[in-house]
Enzyme design. Structure first.
Site, PDB file in Angstrom:
ATOM      1  N   ASP A  96       0.871  -1.172   0.000  1.00  0.00           N
ATOM      2  CA  ASP A  96       0.000   0.000   0.000  1.00  0.00           C
ATOM      3  C   ASP A  96       0.913   1.228   0.000  1.00  0.00           C
ATOM      4  O   ASP A  96       2.146   1.133  -0.138  1.00  0.00           O
ATOM      5  CB  ASP A  96      -0.959  -0.066   1.204  1.00  0.00           C
ATOM      6  CG  ASP A  96      -2.196   0.786   1.000  1.00  0.00           C
ATOM      7  OD1 ASP A  96      -3.227   0.497   1.626  1.00  0.00           O
ATOM      8  OD2 ASP A  96      -2.147   1.738   0.198  1.00  0.00           O
ATOM      9  N   GLU A 126     -10.681   6.584   4.271  1.00  0.00           N
ATOM     10  CA  GLU A 126      -9.603   6.088   5.130  1.00  0.00           C
ATOM     11  C   GLU A 126      -9.688   6.655   6.538  1.00  0.00           C
ATOM     12  O   GLU A 126     -10.778   6.801   7.084  1.00  0.00           O
ATOM     13  CB  GLU A 126      -8.247   6.340   4.457  1.00  0.00           C
ATOM     14  CG  GLU A 126      -8.194   5.713   3.064  1.00  0.00           C
ATOM     15  CD  GLU A 126      -6.801   5.659   2.491  1.00  0.00           C
ATOM     16  OE1 GLU A 126      -6.670   5.819   1.282  1.00  0.00           O
ATOM     17  OE2 GLU A 126      -5.832   5.450   3.246  1.00  0.00           O
TER      18      GLU A 126
HETATM   19  C1  GLC Z   1      -4.502   4.084  -0.022  1.00  0.00           C
HETATM   20  C2  GLC Z   1      -5.402   2.924   0.338  1.00  0.00           C
HETATM   21  C3  GLC Z   1      -5.496   1.867  -0.723  1.00  0.00           C
HETATM   22  C4  GLC Z   1      -5.329   2.501  -2.098  1.00  0.00           C
HETATM   23  C5  GLC Z   1      -3.934   3.081  -2.192  1.00  0.00           C
HETATM   24  C6  GLC Z   1      -3.708   3.837  -3.506  1.00  0.00           C
HETATM   25  O1  GLC Z   1      -3.775   4.498   1.103  1.00  0.00           O
HETATM   26  O2  GLC Z   1      -5.168   2.259   1.581  1.00  0.00           O
HETATM   27  O3  GLC Z   1      -6.772   1.223  -0.584  1.00  0.00           O
HETATM   28  O4  GLC Z   1      -5.515   1.514  -3.107  1.00  0.00           O
HETATM   29  O5  GLC Z   1      -3.609   3.930  -1.109  1.00  0.00           O
HETATM   30  O6  GLC Z   1      -4.528   4.962  -3.549  1.00  0.00           O
END
Ligand code: GLC
Length: 575
Positions: free
Chosen positions: A271, A456
């Site tokens: 991530d 988030e």
């Molecule tokens: C974010 C999220 C993830 C996402 C990634 C790219 O922090 O946790 O779900 O796909 O970053 O945006």
């Protein structure tokens, strides 16, 4: 798993290409950055494996601009010695939601309420097509979390608290997104976030998940096994810790369980800034194959990993395994033969057929929690007052990950508001009281309240930002108080990313509808309110009775029946 002839031919191609690659080229393939963080030349000089778009400068104004931008970067990648094509990734989590004008579907919690795998599969295939139309061949979806606590800011990204329902809809989503992976209208899907993202103590995003190995296996792994069995191309590691170990560096679960025991042969992707945040080369040794080396991590990552291989901290075999997984998916996607997006798809973005499917999903996602004296369905010639800013704001009805990471609080292209939907079907006067300050009389009041968009950790209740609560904001409670106290029959529509504590408001209302985050086709709500369609939605989560239910690690849910919910999982009324 027995290997078919096709598999064997694929492995020969992968191994043959791997054998030609230098360490720099392999590490390059293991690298993912945002399109605006690198120059075109760096795509080739750093042998990049993947480009993404998240928040920030868009690749252009129109879908054609987006395709041309990615074609330019793809050509640069193909100009390298081995001409290995790029993967283009995007968070298309409820439609291709980063593109203003795309069809925006109800978030997964609403799809969970539909309980309709066929619908979810169709939605995923449309999302794949509109993602390809804007230049992407990889989506970071579906989120297959099992949310244990409504205080988590990402409940709406997941389908349900039910492992069984989540598993069924995960299968549908992966099939819909990937179809035949080499088909230029489909994309590689990503099951995320592995593992325990929705089960952290007190619902804290990226917090610690206290769960036994048997509970992880019982409640959390089944959707991943279903996705793996269907050939999901990627799995994204999670921000949380489990057993006191960051999930990005959890070798036992990533390598031993996911890759070896469960048979996953695709890409484990980190991530956001996973390398610098969760142990650098530890995450590679744990089994991460591609790193989201964004926001300043790129050079540190590539240099650090090269040094680690040079001094034996990371084995060459680990690098080879990661590279093979990436090449394998690129071959499966057909990118070596067809690396460019199909411009003919552009005209399908936001088309009527796609919006009709989204409108059907809105209708089927609605859960009727109360309907005193059969107030609903409303007569179309009723005199109606519609109350609240959420009724005429398509950004507010769509939640996070809508055009922007944190969503929008204003209208966006192609979307229809809840109020517009009511006006289209009603045959009598429709009054609008945007802030509950008017003093209208009417046969019925439709009060639209809820949560402003978040994504988030911004949506964590009790977290570091703590901008949200389990109960309605006071001004929204006042909207309902006002019209209920005037003695006007009141229908409350709740726009939210999670069940909320609305016990009082349900008592005050004559009818109460959980509408989740419907997305662009807000008129689907009016079609059900006026009875053109019946309510079909059923609760994908237990509905809480009181804030006190959340003093512990979890809220009311299927597995901890010590807490009596106001309405159980699966509840919902129909006409
Ligand atoms: C974010 C999220 C993830 C996402 C990634 C790219 O922090 O946790 O779900 O796909 O970053 O945006």
């Amino acid at each position: 798993m027995s290997k078919t002839k096709t598999d064997m031919i694929l492995e020969q191609k992968v191994n043959a290409l791997l054998a030609k690659m230098t360490l720099e080229e392999k590490i390059g393939q293991m690298t993912q950055v945002r399109h605006f963080e690198i120059t075109k030349e760096e795509v080739s000089s750093k042998f990049l494996g993947s480009i993404i778009h998240t928040e920030g400068p868009t690749p252009g104004e129109t879908a054609t601009d987006w395709q041309l931008k990615f074609i330019e970067l793809q050509k640069q990648a193909l100009s390298t010695r081995l001409a290995i094509p790029l993967l283009f990734g995007v968070d298309a989590v409820h439609g291709q939601n980063t593109f203003n004008g795309a069809t925006i579907f109800p978030h997964n919690i609403g799809l969970g309420a539909t309980k309709n795998p066929e619908l979810v599969e169709k939605i995923a295939s449309i999302t794949a097509l509109e993602s390809q139309a804007t230049g992407f061949n990889w989506v970071f979806s579906p989120c297959v979390a099992i949310p244990f606590n409504e205080k988590w800011g990402r409940v709406y990204e997941a389908f349900s608290e039910s492992t069984e329902l989540t598993t069924a809809l995960t299968k549908a989503s992966v099939k819909g997104h990937q179809g035949v992976l080499s088909d230029p209208h489909t994309v590689m899907a990503t099951a995320k976030h592995f593992i325990g993202d929705g089960a952290t103590d007190n619902g804290t995003e990226g917090g610690h998940t206290t769960l036994s190995a048997e509970d992880v296996s019982k409640y959390l792994l089944p959707p991943y096994q279903a996705a793996v069995d269907l050939g999901v191309g990627a799995v994204m590691a999670s921000f949380n810790t489990l057993d006191g170990i960051s999930m990005h560096a959890h070798k036992a679960l990533i390598t031993d369980t996911l890759k070896i025991s469960m048979g996953f042969d695709g890409i484990v992707v980190s991530d956001w800034k996973g390398y610098s945040r969760f142990g650098e080369t530890d995450i590679i040794n744990a089994g991460i194959d591609m790193v989201m080396a964004v926001d300043g991590d790129l050079d540190t990552y590539q240099k650090g990993l090269k040094e680690a291989v040079g001094n034996g901290i990371v084995d060459q075999q680990r690098i080879d395994d990661a590279t093979k997984r990436i090449l394998r998916q690129k071959f499966r996607l057909g990118l070596f033969d067809n690396p460019f997006p199909d411009s003919a798809l552009i005209e399908k973005i936001g088309c009527a057929d796609h919006r009709n499917m989204a409108r059907q999903a809105v209708r089927e996602s609605l859960v009727l929690l109360k309907n005193k004296d059969n107030l609903l369905p409303l007569k179309k010639d009723s005199k109606i007052v519609v109350v609240g800013e959420f009724a005429e704001n398509t950004g507010l009805q769509s939640g996070g990950w809508t055009v922007h990471w944190q969503g929008m609080t204003e209208d966006y292209r192609g979307a229809i508001s809840i109020l517009n939907g009511i006006q289209q079907l009603a045959t009598n006067e429709i009054l609008y009281d945007i802030d509950g300050t008017k003093n209208y009389d009417a046969d019925v009041a439709i009060v639209v309240v809820g949560e402003t968009p978040y994504a988030e950790f911004f949506g964590d209740i009790g977290g570091e930002i703590n901008a949200y609560q389990l109960t309605l904001r006071q001004e929204h409670q006042n909207y309902i108080n006002k019209y209920a106290e005037k003695g006007i029959p009141t229908v409350t529509i709740l726009i939210s990313g999670r069940p909320m504590v609305t016990t009082t408001q349900i008592e005050q209302s004559d009818a109460f509808v959980a509408a989740w985050l419907p997305g662009s086709e807000g008129d689907g709500i009016a079609q059900v309110l006026f009875g053109d369609y019946d309510f079909k939605g059923r609760l994908p989560h237990s509905w809480p009775k009181s804030v006190q239910d959340y003093q512990g690690k979890y809220g009311p849910n299927l597995w901890d029946n010590s807490l009596e919910p106001l309405f159980p999982f699966g509840y919902g009324l129909s006409y």
